[in-house]
Write an enzyme that holds these catalytic residues in place. Structure first.
Site, PDB file in Angstrom:
ATOM      1  N   LYS A  48      -7.091  -4.959  -2.983  1.00 44.64           N
ATOM      2  CA  LYS A  48      -7.853  -5.481  -1.844  1.00 44.64           C
ATOM      3  C   LYS A  48      -8.752  -4.390  -1.282  1.00 44.64           C
ATOM      4  CE  LYS A  48      -4.059  -4.359   1.223  1.00 44.64           C
ATOM      5  NZ  LYS A  48      -4.752  -3.307   1.974  1.00 44.64           N
ATOM      6  N   CYS A  63      -2.038  -2.663   7.611  1.00 43.95           N
ATOM      7  CA  CYS A  63      -1.945  -3.611   6.493  1.00 43.95           C
ATOM      8  C   CYS A  63      -0.660  -4.435   6.496  1.00 43.95           C
ATOM      9  CB  CYS A  63      -2.153  -2.882   5.174  1.00 43.95           C
ATOM     10  SG  CYS A  63      -3.878  -2.334   5.022  1.00 43.95           S
ATOM     11  N   ASP A  67       0.792  -1.252   0.000  1.00 42.22           N
ATOM     12  CA  ASP A  67       0.000   0.000   0.000  1.00 42.22           C
ATOM     13  C   ASP A  67       0.823   1.301   0.000  1.00 42.22           C
ATOM     14  OD1 ASP A  67      -1.987  -1.907   0.211  1.00 42.22           O
ATOM     15  OD2 ASP A  67      -2.814  -1.186   2.110  1.00 42.22           O
TER      16      ASP A  67
END
Ligand code: VGL
Ligand code: ZN
Length: 203
Positions: free
Chosen positions: A110, A155, A12
């Site tokens: 995601k 994450c 990310d």
């Protein structure tokens, strides 16, 4: 150069998690140059991309009278409410402009199901719905994962824990991650990862 059984998983590294973004992680962009350099050591480079519909249920904006960073109870368990971030197709959802995205063999998205958040690159927040990453890694014969990216305590943490539980050898490059640190979440994340055998390196 690492052997072909080792992959670099970059979590990310997107505009919304960097300075000026909707869910900015302090010093988020400071890790980009180091991640780019590390890519040269790996045959397999995989990026993840948080990728939410505009009405995603993890957004505080979707819950009357609720504010970002409050907790809510979802059918799958407790969930932090976030500011709107990484909306599909928005500039905030794009990777940091300096990240070497051309080195990626796979980009896994995601968080695209409106009713469920997905911190981990392996399973959504119900801890059951797979993203498909495990199958990809096993098909390629990858057994070792080095993890970097944002955010250490969300994450990256959930991805590292799931990978360790699935039997991958996991190394976290602390120097190439940055945390949100919400109410002690960083310390808890580091303890939880270490308890599952995640190796911490450089800080
Ligand atoms: C993340 C909160 C919400 C992360 C993603 O990438 O750590 N955190 N969505
Ligand atoms: Zn998100």
């Amino acid at each position: 150069m690492k052997p072909d059984t080792h992959a670099l998983l970059v979590i990310d590294v997107q505009n919304d998690f960097c300075e000026g973004g909707a869910l900015a992680v302090p010093e988020g962009s400071a890790i980009v140059a180091g991640i780019n350099a590390l890519m040269d050591d790996y045959a397999a480079v995989i990026l993840t991309q948080d990728w939410h519909p505009a009405d995603h249920s993890s957004f505080a904006s979707q819950h009357e009278g609720r504010a970002p960073l409050e907790m809510i109870e979802m059918p799958y368990g407790p969930q932090v409410l976030w500011p709107d971030h990484c909306v599909q197709g928005s500039a905030g959802a794009e990777f940091h402009p300096e990240l070497r995205t051309n080195r990626a063999d796979l980009i896994i998205r995601k968080g695209f199901r409106p009713a469920i958040d997905s911190y981990s690159a392996f399973f959504e927040n119900d801890h059951q719905t797979p993203t498909g990453l495990e199958g990809y890694l096993r098909n390629r014969g990858i057994t070792h994962l080095t993890m970097v990216g944002l955010a250490t305590d969300f994450c990256v943490n959930y991805s590292a824990q799931d990978a360790a539980k699935l039997g991958f050898a996991v190394e976290l490059r602390r120097d190439l991650c940055r945390a949100i640190d919400l109410g002690g979440s960083l310390a808890t994340a580091l303890d939880d990862m270490a308890a599952l055998g995640v190796m911490m390196s450089k800080g």
